[in-house]
Design a protein around this motif. Structure first.
Motif, PDB file in Angstrom:
ATOM      1  N   GLN A 151     -16.750  27.604 -17.009  1.00  0.00           N
ATOM      2  CA  GLN A 151     -15.641  27.715 -16.069  1.00  0.00           C
ATOM      3  C   GLN A 151     -14.508  26.759 -16.439  1.00  0.00           C
ATOM      4  O   GLN A 151     -13.326  27.138 -16.433  1.00  0.00           O
ATOM      5  CB  GLN A 151     -16.104  27.392 -14.639  1.00  0.00           C
ATOM      6  CG  GLN A 151     -17.347  28.115 -14.160  1.00  0.00           C
ATOM      7  CD  GLN A 151     -17.196  29.616 -14.193  1.00  0.00           C
ATOM      8  OE1 GLN A 151     -16.151  30.140 -13.847  1.00  0.00           O
ATOM      9  NE2 GLN A 151     -18.225  30.306 -14.618  1.00  0.00           N
ATOM     10  N   THR A 153      -6.634  32.868 -15.767  1.00  0.00           N
ATOM     11  CA  THR A 153      -7.733  33.650 -16.332  1.00  0.00           C
ATOM     12  C   THR A 153      -7.682  35.132 -15.980  1.00  0.00           C
ATOM     13  O   THR A 153      -8.534  35.901 -16.446  1.00  0.00           O
ATOM     14  CB  THR A 153      -9.082  33.074 -15.873  1.00  0.00           C
ATOM     15  OG1 THR A 153      -9.127  33.069 -14.438  1.00  0.00           O
ATOM     16  CG2 THR A 153      -9.267  31.655 -16.383  1.00  0.00           C
ATOM     17  N   LEU A 159     -15.687  32.380 -25.861  1.00  0.00           N
ATOM     18  CA  LEU A 159     -14.806  31.487 -25.114  1.00  0.00           C
ATOM     19  C   LEU A 159     -14.751  30.109 -25.761  1.00  0.00           C
ATOM     20  O   LEU A 159     -13.685  29.498 -25.869  1.00  0.00           O
ATOM     21  CB  LEU A 159     -15.268  31.375 -23.666  1.00  0.00           C
ATOM     22  CG  LEU A 159     -14.491  30.405 -22.776  1.00  0.00           C
ATOM     23  CD1 LEU A 159     -13.004  30.757 -22.749  1.00  0.00           C
ATOM     24  CD2 LEU A 159     -15.057  30.400 -21.371  1.00  0.00           C
ATOM     25  N   ILE A 194     -14.419  36.700 -15.367  1.00  0.00           N
ATOM     26  CA  ILE A 194     -14.979  36.718 -16.707  1.00  0.00           C
ATOM     27  C   ILE A 194     -15.938  37.888 -16.864  1.00  0.00           C
ATOM     28  O   ILE A 194     -15.931  38.598 -17.860  1.00  0.00           O
ATOM     29  CB  ILE A 194     -15.704  35.388 -17.003  1.00  0.00           C
ATOM     30  CG1 ILE A 194     -14.660  34.288 -17.204  1.00  0.00           C
ATOM     31  CG2 ILE A 194     -16.589  35.499 -18.231  1.00  0.00           C
ATOM     32  CD1 ILE A 194     -15.253  32.915 -17.408  1.00  0.00           C
ATOM     33  N   PHE A 212      -4.565  35.357 -21.536  1.00  0.00           N
ATOM     34  CA  PHE A 212      -5.855  34.671 -21.617  1.00  0.00           C
ATOM     35  C   PHE A 212      -6.871  35.540 -22.354  1.00  0.00           C
ATOM     36  O   PHE A 212      -7.547  35.095 -23.278  1.00  0.00           O
ATOM     37  CB  PHE A 212      -6.344  34.347 -20.208  1.00  0.00           C
ATOM     38  CG  PHE A 212      -7.738  33.762 -20.161  1.00  0.00           C
ATOM     39  CD1 PHE A 212      -7.946  32.423 -20.425  1.00  0.00           C
ATOM     40  CD2 PHE A 212      -8.829  34.566 -19.840  1.00  0.00           C
ATOM     41  CE1 PHE A 212      -9.233  31.879 -20.382  1.00  0.00           C
ATOM     42  CE2 PHE A 212     -10.109  34.032 -19.794  1.00  0.00           C
ATOM     43  CZ  PHE A 212     -10.313  32.684 -20.064  1.00  0.00           C
ATOM     44  N   TRP A 213      -6.957  36.797 -21.967  1.00  0.00           N
ATOM     45  CA  TRP A 213      -7.946  37.687 -22.574  1.00  0.00           C
ATOM     46  C   TRP A 213      -7.570  38.067 -23.996  1.00  0.00           C
ATOM     47  O   TRP A 213      -8.430  38.378 -24.812  1.00  0.00           O
ATOM     48  CB  TRP A 213      -8.158  38.907 -21.680  1.00  0.00           C
ATOM     49  CG  TRP A 213      -8.808  38.469 -20.400  1.00  0.00           C
ATOM     50  CD1 TRP A 213      -8.228  38.276 -19.186  1.00  0.00           C
ATOM     51  CD2 TRP A 213     -10.177  38.093 -20.241  1.00  0.00           C
ATOM     52  NE1 TRP A 213      -9.140  37.807 -18.287  1.00  0.00           N
ATOM     53  CE2 TRP A 213     -10.342  37.689 -18.895  1.00  0.00           C
ATOM     54  CE3 TRP A 213     -11.276  38.064 -21.107  1.00  0.00           C
ATOM     55  CZ2 TRP A 213     -11.563  37.253 -18.401  1.00  0.00           C
ATOM     56  CZ3 TRP A 213     -12.494  37.637 -20.605  1.00  0.00           C
ATOM     57  CH2 TRP A 213     -12.632  37.239 -19.272  1.00  0.00           C
ATOM     58  N   ALA A 235     -12.631  27.794 -19.583  1.00  0.00           N
ATOM     59  CA  ALA A 235     -11.726  28.901 -19.295  1.00  0.00           C
ATOM     60  C   ALA A 235     -10.479  28.414 -18.556  1.00  0.00           C
ATOM     61  O   ALA A 235      -9.351  28.810 -18.883  1.00  0.00           O
ATOM     62  CB  ALA A 235     -12.448  29.971 -18.471  1.00  0.00           C
ATOM     63  N   LEU A 273      -9.131  35.446 -26.108  1.00  0.00           N
ATOM     64  CA  LEU A 273     -10.562  35.688 -26.297  1.00  0.00           C
ATOM     65  C   LEU A 273     -10.809  36.846 -27.243  1.00  0.00           C
ATOM     66  O   LEU A 273     -11.755  36.830 -28.037  1.00  0.00           O
ATOM     67  CB  LEU A 273     -11.225  35.943 -24.940  1.00  0.00           C
ATOM     68  CG  LEU A 273     -11.848  34.713 -24.271  1.00  0.00           C
ATOM     69  CD1 LEU A 273     -10.788  33.669 -23.933  1.00  0.00           C
ATOM     70  CD2 LEU A 273     -12.626  35.104 -23.030  1.00  0.00           C
TER      71      LEU A 273
END
Length: 214
Positions: A147, A161, A92, A15, A166-167, A150, A170
């Motif tokens: 955590q 992650t 997040l 992260i 995943f990103w 995520a 975000l």
């Protein structure tokens, strides 16, 4: 190292490393704000309070002045790193909400109990999070919730992650929240995938670089 603890440690590092994928810009439209996320201000005073919590925890963890000085030197970018975390928490959480993901208090307690057992007790776990990630003991449960959010978000997306999917989620949440970072604390460079100092020569002319520990 136990797989569960290794996952948590890797997640915290991931992260911190990958967050520059989020988009943000800075301006002086919000005086007194370190950042504005979703129309809500993270004030400079709030940021300074959080930084103070870390420094107080570091001071309490070591009695030797030389060791404390070393701890301060290792976290010389604490204000920027802390703001990074405060913004990312909100991003997040928004991404998790959008995906219908929630974390219960019981899940946080269960995760903490497992990590404490692996670390050799709650004091050892708190010391690890403080030394490695700059998380003071009073913020440990908040970080563990991060955590878990995520992890559960990644599973909901069918990825993990470390993957772009995943990103991307975000990044989309960041756009919805219209993250606005004060140039004093830098800016996100998406192309370089890293934090860069904001190009604000008018600030540098007035304020010389401060190399003193906070």
């Amino acid at each position: 190292m136990h797989r569960r603890r290794r996952t948590a440690l890797v997640l915290t590092a991931a992260i911190a490393a990958a967050a520059p994928l989020l988009t943000a810009c800075g301006n002086d439209a919000h005086p007194g704000a370190a950042a504005v996320v979703g129309g809500e201000r993270i004030t400079v005073a709030q940021l300074q309070e959080r930084v103070g919590e870390v420094r107080a925890a570091q001071r309490a963890a070591v009695t030797d002045e030389a060791q404390y000085a070393q701890a301060v030197n290792r976290t010389g970018t604490l204000a920027r790193d802390t703001l990074h975390s405060m913004v990312l928490d909100r991003v997040l959480h928004r991404a998790a909400e959008d995906a219908g993901v929630a974390v219960t208090r019981r899940e946080v307690q269960r995760m903490r109990a497992g990590l404490e057992q692996q670390a050799g007790g709650f004091k050892a776990l708190e010391a690890t999070w403080l030394q490695q990630y700059g998380i003071p003991p009073r913020r440990l449960d908040e970080n563990l919730r991060l955590q878990l959010e995520a992890q559960k978000l990644a599973r909901k997306l069918g990825t993990d992650t470390t993957r772009p999917a995943f990103w991307k989620a975000l990044s989309e949440a960041s756009e919805k929240l219209d993250v606005d970072l004060n140039p004093r604390y830098g800016a996100w460079d998406v192309r370089r995938n890293g934090r860069v100092d904001a190009r604000t020569p008018w600030i540098r002319e007035v304020t010389a670089p401060d190399t003193r520990p906070m």
